[in-house]
Write an enzyme that holds these catalytic residues in place. Structure first.
Site, PDB file in Angstrom:
ATOM      1  CG  ASP A  67      -0.342  -0.555   2.474  1.00 13.27           C
ATOM      2  OD1 ASP A  67       0.893  -0.549   2.591  1.00 13.27           O
ATOM      3  OD2 ASP A  67      -1.087  -0.997   3.349  1.00 13.27           O
ATOM      4  CG  ASN A 134      -9.037  -1.086  11.885  1.00 12.00           C
ATOM      5  OD1 ASN A 134      -8.134  -1.817  11.479  1.00 12.00           O
ATOM      6  ND2 ASN A 134      -9.424  -0.008  11.226  1.00 12.00           N
ATOM      7  CG  HIS A 136      -6.068  -2.005   8.755  1.00  7.36           C
ATOM      8  ND1 HIS A 136      -6.096  -0.673   9.094  1.00  7.36           N
ATOM      9  CD2 HIS A 136      -4.768  -2.385   8.933  1.00  7.36           C
ATOM     10  CE1 HIS A 136      -4.879  -0.284   9.436  1.00  7.36           C
ATOM     11  NE2 HIS A 136      -4.058  -1.300   9.347  1.00  7.36           N
ATOM     12  CD  GLU A 141      -8.704   1.326   7.548  1.00  5.39           C
ATOM     13  OE1 GLU A 141      -8.703   0.393   8.371  1.00  5.39           O
ATOM     14  OE2 GLU A 141      -8.020   2.349   7.708  1.00  5.39           O
TER      15      GLU A 141
HETATM   16  C1  F6R Z   1       1.057  -1.317   6.097  1.00  6.50           C
HETATM   17  C2  F6R Z   1      -0.068  -2.238   6.238  1.00  6.50           C
HETATM   18  C3  F6R Z   1      -0.893  -2.195   7.483  1.00  6.50           C
HETATM   19  C4  F6R Z   1      -0.048  -2.452   8.738  1.00  6.50           C
HETATM   20  C5  F6R Z   1      -0.901  -2.352   9.987  1.00  6.50           C
HETATM   21  C6  F6R Z   1      -0.080  -2.587  11.236  1.00  6.50           C
HETATM   22  O1  F6R Z   1       1.729  -1.568   4.874  1.00  6.50           O
HETATM   23  O2  F6R Z   1      -0.332  -3.000   5.358  1.00  6.50           O
HETATM   24  O3  F6R Z   1      -1.925  -3.149   7.412  1.00  6.50           O
HETATM   25  O4  F6R Z   1       0.516  -3.731   8.629  1.00  6.50           O
HETATM   26  O5  F6R Z   1      -1.485  -1.087  10.052  1.00  6.50           O
HETATM   27  O6  F6R Z   1       0.860  -1.558  11.366  1.00  6.50           O
HETATM   28  P1  F6R Z   1       1.992  -1.634  12.490  1.00  6.50           P
HETATM   29  O7  F6R Z   1       2.868  -2.768  12.136  1.00  6.50           O
HETATM   30  O8  F6R Z   1       2.685  -0.302  12.384  1.00  6.50           O
HETATM   31  O9  F6R Z   1       1.286  -1.835  13.787  1.00  6.50           O
END
Ligand code: F6R
Length: 243
Positions: A67, A134, A136, A141
């Site tokens: 992403d 959450n 995701h 989301e």
């Molecule tokens: C980012 C992504 C998100 C993160 C998630 C957890 O490329 O795909 O799904 O993996 O927000 O983020 P952290 O590891 O910072 O807690």
């Protein structure tokens, strides 16, 4: 789902690094989707160390970032392009690497082109994922269709709050991102999700023990044939002894 419980964050990173190295040595021409964020940070350092000591070769590996924020210059240190280059890509020689362009004039076209590129590269062999508190994955989301392909998404309040912690005050936090869709991610031959820390415990419980619902996007992984979940004690703290 294969649940691997390990002691702590360092063990999550070590285990993930070892699985990535195994897959790269098992197959030639591996196509891998990579996440950004705090969770994979140590895994990237470990992979780079292995590379620098000559134990691994990424030269026939193709990388797709999961992403990118919309409107974010790839050179901006808070962009995901910058993150993945800085933590990983600039240290190793890969065959090719791709990150969605959050500055594209026609974002829908950029998403279609990204999806086409994944197909051209023979689809994903491996998708590495983190998880949002959450539930995701990527930036899919809660409420995102299980049929989604790469698309532009509005970031949820919770995601903006979780990620804005790391942004400087003078930089407006982006409200949109380009993300691989849930169908894109599910198309990977193997998925490895990493999670560490108490703040992920609820999402991990719902992902593993809850119903499969678009309200908790990661729950779709229950239906994947080859999904490994690597979690530390804190992230597993609400699972009880059921797994
Ligand atoms: C980012 C992504 C998100 C993160 C998630 C957890 O490329 O795909 O799904 O993996 O927000 O983020 P952290 O590891 O910072 O807690």
């Amino acid at each position: 789902m294969n649940i691997l419980r390990v002691r702590d964050y360092a063990s999550v990173s070590e285990k993930a690094k070892n699985i990535v190295l195994d897959r790269i040595s098992d197959f030639s021409d591996t196509t891998i989707a990579l996440p950004t964020g705090n969770t994979p940070d140590m895994m990237y350092s470990l992979l780079v160390k292995e590379y620098q000591s000559g134990k691994v070769d990424f030269s026939d590996v193709v990388i797709f970032n999961l992403d990118e924020y919309v409107g974010m210059d790839p050179e901006n240190p808070y962009s995901y392009n910058y993150y993945i280059h800085n933590r990983f890509l600039k240290h190793v020689k890969t065959e090719r690497s791709y990150v969605p362009n959050g500055l594209a004039e026609d974002l829908d076209r950029e998403c279609e082109a990204y999806e086409d590129k994944i197909k051209e590269e023979g689809n994903l062999d491996l998708a590495l994922l983190g998880i949002g508190r959450n539930g995701h994955i990527g930036f899919n989301e809660p409420g995102t269709s299980f049929d989604s392909l790469t698309h532009v998404t509005d970031l949820s309040e919770d995601t903006m709050e979780a990620n804005a912690r790391f942004f400087p005050r003078d930089l407006d936090f982006p409200e949109k991102a380009i993300t691989m869709g849930l169908k894109t991610i599910m198309g990977a031959r193997e998925i490895i999700l990493l999670a560490s820390g108490n703040e992920k415990a609820n999402a991990i419980r719902e992902m593993i023990l809850g119903e499969v619902t678009e309200n908790l996007p990661a729950s779709i992984l229950q239906t994947h044939k080859n999904c490994n979940v690597i979690i530390d004690g804190d992230a597993a703290s609400l699972l009880g002894n059921s797994t």
